[in-house]
Design a protein around this motif. Structure first.
Motif: not given
Length: 220
Positions: A44-46, A51-58, A76-83
């Motif tokens: 679940k944490s993985t 989902m939270g754009l913290l891991d793109s290696a999938f 763009d991922k950082a911007k999406a996480r923030n906004e």
């Protein structure tokens, strides 16, 4: 909307290989209030990290608002996480020597949105979460429930569309857990998409939709 198709995640190689996620198929619509329940090590944490754009290696496909997240640049991922995304964690992830207000204002440092009314937004958010009297108090002096309210305030200050909560009541007593869940429920009533990852079946079953994850596979 969040849509995952055949999402898999493998840690290690050879004999030490572990399949943390195994061909996950999942669709969460705007305005849903969803729980994902599973024991420690279930994946679940993985799943939440992806989902939270913290891991793109999938492997597989993950679409957020009809955009394949693998096509996004790191910026763009950082911007999406923030906004677009708000994060609430079990350990609160607050800066202990900062005041409540200072912690809540952290997302503004990384936001491209106009900030003229940030003080007004902080005041309104704290009032909404019933901790306005703690504005200038260091979070180190707060109770667990108050800290989680600060964490929620920080998560919603930039008005994200999705709240990702990882064991948000895991460190709280039953009464405070109920209060925190009610805050999430109200946020959902206000139009936020809420995704709660938990091992607590009682909490999970209060959500409108519940998924169970076991050995990297997801079931409804």
């Amino acid at each position: 909307m969040i849509k995952m198709t055949d999402v898999s995640k493998i840690y290690g190689v050879g004999d030490s290989e572990v399949k943390a996620l195994n061909n996950i198929k999942l669709e969460i619509n705007d305005g849903d209030m969803v729980s994902i329940v599973g024991t420690s090590g279930s994946g679940k944490s993985t799943l939440l990290n992806i989902m939270g754009l913290l891991d793109s290696a999938f492997d597989g496909y993950y679409y957020m608002d009809n955009i394949n997240v693998k096509t996004l640049s790191n910026r763009d991922k950082a911007k999406a996480r923030n906004e677009k995304l708000g994060f609430v964690l079990q350990d609160f992830a607050l800066i202990e020597h900062y005041t409540v207000k200072e912690n809540i204002m952290i997302p503004f440092r990384y936001s491209s949105r106009l900030q003229e009314n940030c003080g007004h937004k902080v005041k309104n958010t704290l009032q909404k979460l019933m901790i306005a009297e703690k504005t200038d108090t260091p979070v180190s002096k707060l109770s667990g429930g108050q800290r989680q309210r600060v964490a929620i305030a920080r998560a919603i200050i930039n008005d994200p569309s999705v709240i990702l909560a990882d064991e948000p009541t895991g460190a709280l007593d039953s009464k405070t857990s109920e209060e925190i869940f009610n805050i999430f429920s109200q946020l959902n009533n206000d139009g936020k998409t809420i995704i709660i990852v938990t091992h607590d079946l009682r909490l999970a079953e209060k959500c409108k939709k519940t998924y169970r994850i076991s050995d990297g596979k997801i079931f409804q």
